[in-house]
Design an enzyme around this catalytic site. Structure first.
Site, short mmCIF file in Angstrom:
data_model
loop_
_atom_site.label_atom_id
_atom_site.label_comp_id
_atom_site.label_asym_id
_atom_site.label_seq_id
_atom_site.Cartn_x
_atom_site.Cartn_y
_atom_site.Cartn_z
N ALA A 39 0.85 -1.19 0.00
CA ALA A 39 0.00 0.00 0.00
C ALA A 39 0.88 1.24 0.00
O ALA A 39 2.10 1.16 0.21
CB ALA A 39 -0.89 0.01 1.24
N LYS A 40 0.29 2.36 -0.23
CA LYS A 40 0.99 3.63 -0.07
C LYS A 40 -0.05 4.71 0.13
O LYS A 40 -1.19 4.59 -0.34
CB LYS A 40 1.79 3.95 -1.34
CG LYS A 40 2.91 4.92 -1.10
CD LYS A 40 4.11 4.19 -0.56
CE LYS A 40 5.34 5.02 -0.45
NZ LYS A 40 6.50 4.13 -0.23
#
Ligand code: GLU
Length: 427
Positions: free
Chosen positions: A118-119
């Site tokens: 994720a980011k």
């Protein structure tokens, strides 16, 4: 559905102009082709599983309301909860965050961490905001994406423009709504359940990879001249630990400019200078250079440790280093990568080189879950062991398949993600 074919060079350059995520996908397609992956698995990995876009309204110190845009992108969670940093940067738009989320999926898989990728990001310039404004921004952002976070759902961490203080605010804002949950973020201050060694972990990992690569080449660190772009968390810790290993740092730069000294820069003196001046620029023990000049500087190893996409098809021909050690995320575009390869310059990929950060994030998360603290020695030892063993796996795979280290790293990561996708029955 057909298996994607590898991207042709001309198409590659066109794609990387379109978007960072298209650029990351060229590596994924290349690897999928080699692995003969099921086309449906590739289809699943082409886009993100979930993308949250949220308004982040902040009452600024001048009492005016500014509305920023924030994101949390969860790319793939087949191997575990989503994991990845949060970036505060003017260029952190949705596609950049999406590209970085994809890279986290393969980085966590390569390091064999039980996480997906994720980011997060907020398009803002933290250098032009006060601490109180940043505090309000972080809380608003956390409130608006909080429903997709959780110790066993999605665990943010620092990235460009964020730090341990940002994580403390995130933990607090999340806790106010959902109850005290230190394991919901990593990279926290040690006083709030952070891990010893997390602040230096990415740089320590970069320096470990340089040391291992030098040993493999049969050269001694004292004969290796290193140029580092960026003197933030990653660049500065890389320099400090590389010097401990005996490397000679000959050039360093940050947003305000760069400095070089072919005889080696005194990093302890530079640190004292930066504390006062706020930049490496102007340091008296060296001559000034520009950021472009740093990339072309006469050195053995070049470490981009700041922005992405700094080595492209345009400037790959000017690089003098024999190895590019990717401290930053996605610092080399696909056409840049090809340009380096054509000139026999080895690129050691980001998913391996800068994985020390997320590896110690994993240690922090496990410590939080167990409500137990490891010593700094234990953290550093376990980090070293994982960096060395993954480096060896990547080099062995590259040798076996006749591929470049980036291709080998993607192959190992993608293979693990694909296996988890199939075992869980996503396709
Ligand atoms: N932002 C770092 C990275 O890109 C660390 C991520 C984390 O610790 O979750 O790898």
């Amino acid at each position: 559905m057909t298996t994607p074919t590898p991207t042709a060079p001309a198409q590659e350059e066109a794609l990387e102009k379109v978007s960072p995520s298209a650029s990351v996908l060229t590596n994924v397609y290349d690897s999928a082709e080699r692995l003969k992956l099921d086309a449906e698995v590739v289809d699943l990995l082409r886009s993100s599983w979930r993308e949250v876009r949220a308004q982040v309204p902040v009452r600024m110190d001048d009492r005016k309301l500014r509305i920023f845009e924030g994101y949390r992108v969860q790319h793939n969670g087949a191997r575990g909860p989503y994991k990845g940093g949060v970036r505060f940067h003017p260029q952190a738009d949705l596609d950049e965050v999406r590209a970085l989320a994809m890279l986290m999926t393969y980085k966590c898989a390569l390091m064999d961490l039980p996480f997906g990728g994720a980011k997060g990001g907020v398009m803002c310039d933290p250098n032009r905001m006060s601490q109180t404004e940043l505090n309000r921004l972080t809380r608003a952002y956390t409130q608006h994406i909080g429903m997709v976070l959780g110790v066993s759902r999605d665990i943010p961490a620092p990235d460009m423009g964020t730090n341990a203080q940002t994580m403390a605010w995130m933990m607090d804002a999340y806790g106010q709504r959902y109850g005290y949950t230190p394991g919901v973020v990593t990279g926290k201050p040690v006083e709030l359940g952070g891990s010893y060694g997390r602040d230096q972990a990415t740089g320590r990992g970069v320096a470990t990879i340089m040391r291992e690569y030098a040993a493999r080449e049969g050269s001694h660190p004292k004969d290796i001249r290193v140029a580092v772009q960026g003197y933030g968390n990653v660049g500065s810790w890389t320099c400090r630990i590389a010097v401990e290993h005996g490397f000679k740092i000959v050039a360093v730069s940050d947003v305000k400019g760069g400095i070089a000294n072919p005889d080696g820069i005194d990093i302890a003196a530079l640190d004292r200078w930066v504390t006062v001046a706020g930049s490496v620029a102007g340091f008296s023990g060296a001559t000034p250079i520009t950021n472009e000049g740093l990339l072309e500087y006469d050195c053995d190893y070049l470490v981009p440790a700041a922005l992405g996409e700094v080595i492209t098809g345009q400037n790959a021909g000017t690089i003098k280093a024999r190895a590019v050690v990717e401290g930053a995320n996605h610092p080399v575009t696909p056409s840049g990568d090809r340009g380096l390869a054509e000139r026999g310059i080895v690129a050691l990929p980001d998913t391996l080189v800068n994985a020390g950060g997320v590896t110690v994030s994993y240690f922090e998360w496990t410590q939080n879950i167990q409500q137990f603290r490891w010593s700094l020695e234990r953290v550093n030892e376990e980090l070293e062991a994982r960096m060395v063993s993954t480096f060896e796996q990547v080099m062995a795979r590259a040798e076996k398949d006749g591929t470049r280290p980036r291709q080998a790293a993607f192959d190992i990561g993608l293979e693990r993600v694909a296996k988890a996708i199939q075992l869980r029955g996503f396709v």
